[in-house]
Design an enzyme around this catalytic site. Structure first.
Site, PDB file in Angstrom:
ATOM      1  CG  ASP A 208      -1.811   1.215   1.278  1.00 16.60           C
ATOM      2  OD1 ASP A 208      -2.691   1.284   0.404  1.00 16.60           O
ATOM      3  OD2 ASP A 208      -1.635   2.084   2.147  1.00 16.60           O
ATOM      4  CD  GLU A 262      -2.007   2.429  -3.576  1.00 18.78           C
ATOM      5  OE1 GLU A 262      -3.011   3.105  -3.798  1.00 18.78           O
ATOM      6  OE2 GLU A 262      -1.415   2.480  -2.482  1.00 18.78           O
TER       7      GLU A 262
HETATM    8  C1  NOJ Z   1      -4.067   3.534  -0.409  1.00 19.81           C
HETATM    9  C2  NOJ Z   1      -5.314   2.716  -0.218  1.00 19.81           C
HETATM   10  O1  NOJ Z   1      -5.671   2.126  -1.446  1.00 19.81           O
HETATM   11  C3  NOJ Z   1      -6.368   3.644   0.316  1.00 19.81           C
HETATM   12  O2  NOJ Z   1      -7.629   3.027   0.366  1.00 19.81           O
HETATM   13  C4  NOJ Z   1      -5.946   4.119   1.680  1.00 19.81           C
HETATM   14  O3  NOJ Z   1      -6.877   5.052   2.178  1.00 19.81           O
HETATM   15  C5  NOJ Z   1      -4.579   4.776   1.618  1.00 19.81           C
HETATM   16  N1  NOJ Z   1      -3.628   3.992   0.886  1.00 19.81           N
HETATM   17  C6  NOJ Z   1      -4.025   4.989   3.002  1.00 19.81           C
HETATM   18  O4  NOJ Z   1      -3.673   3.753   3.545  1.00 19.81           O
END
Ligand code: NOJ
Length: 548
Positions: A208, A262
């Site tokens: 993430d 990501e």
């Molecule tokens: C990316 C995630 O996809 C999102 O849903 C989240 O709010 C943020 N990172 C913070 O963790």
């Protein structure tokens, strides 16, 4: 394809546990619900499931605020449920990917609680970013960074003696304190978390917010329009790659495991660095996910994606939607079909033509599943669900909504619980006799988009996805490999996926132009996103897979 490299071609289903299926009737999805519906996913034909965070969490950001990265959120079930789920999925030939969130903890994580208690200058505080404030009494934040969710990226704490104290950094909500990745405890902890889940049989990790981890320890102010990049104090810094090299060393100890990043960086060359040999295996394709429904723009993104992955031999990934962006049917039904996080606050005021959006989303599904590499399907995308834009304010849960004072509607509209069956809410999401309603209300029109209704209808979105996934899996030409563009009229995307010199291939044509076009030569029509014209042409906003 070698079994160990399954992820190069995989169709990966993104499962948002809270909204998938509720096993115990409390209105919130859970692992029991998932286990009861694994058969649906097997029949749909997906190769893997990526779970959004399923760990214990106060749910300030729907589970992206983690208080124990080695457990299961009690509202979702237990670790034993997760073990059983992993085993049951594996028995059905479905692999499991879990989300790991290295940028931040929850403010209820024991490390953060210990940091508050231990006070300034302690080893406990060094795992996060604590700093004194600016101004005469330290009443101003240490710098001018803004939270991605709105408001300042700093919150002031009260020290154990009751005095107003230091500030801590949170690039997201205040309940999500950022980890300090220069701290060795943090590095060791996450390597251990990776081993924990790989050891339980998990097949992959989704990283993430992967470009944000490391920060310039000087924490300098930023210019308001400073673009993210290598010189930026908190995005895409060179030293973040040390983290991924060490994670890759961990993953390499376990056969056939994948690390998926990501990574939001606007620059393809910078993105390519994350899939360099010895780092992440693959990254999400945000340029494709944000791209407007426009043939030239799509072709450019497709070419850039392939070019950025080519030097490392990494497979491309193709993503139309996820839990952070507007659902594709709504996006393609607006006059502006691009997605842009900064402009989300305006989109929900634009008119949506759902029939048009659905037609385009069907064509986009065939285009996307024909491209070389892996593909992601966000739960409900296969049902053609739309963005729910009229959630009553008092029911909205996303911190983005609150932290922008309601200016940005946030992401709740893409997270509404799935409709499974029946003609009234909760549409089989919760079992009969459930004590609570679904945590977000479902539109009554979704009675036509339930899994049961779509299974019974030949031309439903779900049947299209199922057919496409079946053909994609059976064809040696689709998934990983090369593609060749074919000459095509303006507004038309046409390309070949050829298995080898002898085997057959698939020719994909997507018509984004204003009128019907002739099909190129072919042996058979394998699948079409909508009917051809009476004289065999491909209509506007329609795609087809041809056998060649
Ligand atoms: C990316 C995630 O996809 C999102 O849903 C989240 O709010 C943020 N990172 C913070 O963790």
């Amino acid at each position: 394809m070698h079994e160990n490299l399954w992820w190069r071609s995989a169709a990966i289903y993104q499962l948002y546990v809270r909204s998938f299926a509720d096993g115990n009737g409390d209105g919130v999805g859970d692992l029991a619900g998932v286990r009861s519906r694994l058969g649906y996913l097997a029949e749909l034909g997906v190769d893997a499931i990526w779970f959004n965070p399923w760990y214990p969490s106060p749910m300030s950001d729907a589970g992206y605020d983690i208080s124990d990265p080695r457990g299961i959120e009690p509202a979702f079930g237990t670790l034993a449920d997760a073990d059983a789920l992993i085993a049951e999925a594996h028995a059905l030939g479905i692999r499991i990917i879990v989300d790991v969130v290295p940028n931040h903890a929850s403010d209820q994580h024991p490390w953060f609680i210990a940091a508050l208690t231990a006070g300034p200058g302690s080893a406990e505080r060094d795992r996060f970013w604590f700093r004194p404030g600016r101004g005469p009494s330290g009443g101003e934040p240490p710098n001018n960074w803004q939270s991605i969710f709105g408001g300042p990226a700093w919150t002031r704490v009260t020290e154990p003696d009751g005095s107003p104290g230091e500030w801590y950094l949170h690039l997201f909500a205040p309940q999500q304190p950022d980890y300090n990745w220069s701290n060795l405890d943090v590095r060791r902890e996450f390597e251990d978390v990776l081993r924990f889940w790989f050891g339980r049989g998990v097949d992959g990790i989704r990283v993430d917010s992967g470009a944000l981890l490391t920060k310039d320890a000087a924490l300098p102010d930023v210019a308001v329009d400073d673009p993210p990049g290598p010189s930026h104090p908190f995005t895409d810094r060179d030293d973040v790659h040390d983290v991924y090299r060490s994670w890759r060393a961990v993953a390499d100890d376990y056969p056939a495991r994948v690390l998926i990043g990501e990574i939001w960086v606007p620059d393809a060359a910078r993105l390519a660095r994350y899939v360099a040999p010895g780092e992440l295996h693959t990254v999400f394709n945000f340029p494709y996910l944000s791209c407007p429904w426009d043939a030239a723009a799509l072709r450019q993104v497709i070419d850039e994606t392939l070019a950025l992955n080519a030097p490392a031999g990494a497979p491309a990934s193709w993503v139309l939607s996820n839990h952070d962006v507007d659902r594709i049917v709504s996006r393609y039904g607006r006059a502006d079909t691009a997605f842009n996080l900064a402009r989300r606050r305006y989109f929900h005021n634009f008119p949506v033509d759902l029939a048009l959006g659905t037609r385009r989303a069907r064509a986009a599904a065939l285009l996307t599943m024909a491209l070389p590499g892996s593909v992601y399907i966000y739960q409900g995308e296969e049902l053609g669900l739309w963005e729910v834009q009229d959630i009553p304010d008092e029911l909205r849960q996303d911190p983005i909504w609150r932290r922008t004072g309601g200016a940005d509607p946030g992401r709740d509209g893409s997270r509404v619980p799935l409709p499974w069956s029946g003609t009234e809410a909760p549409f089989g999401f919760s079992p009969p006799g459930a004590v609570s309603e679904p945590w977000l209300p479902q539109p009554k029109e979704w009675r036509d988009l339930t899994v049961a209704a779509e299974a019974a209808s030949d031309d439903s979105m779900m049947r299209l996805y199922r057919d496409a996934l079946r053909i994609r899996r059976a064809s040696a030409a689709l998934g990983d490999g090369a593609m060749t563009w074919l000459p095509a009229a303006d507004g038309v995307l046409a390309f070949d996926r050829l298995a080898d010199a002898v085997g057959g291939g698939v020719r994909c044509v997507a018509n984004l132009s204003g009128g019907p076009v002739d099909l190129p030569p072919h042996a058979a029509v394998l699948l079409a996103s909508g009917p051809l014209t009476g004289d065999g042409k491909l209509p506007t906003d329609t795609a087809v897979w041809l056998g060649v």
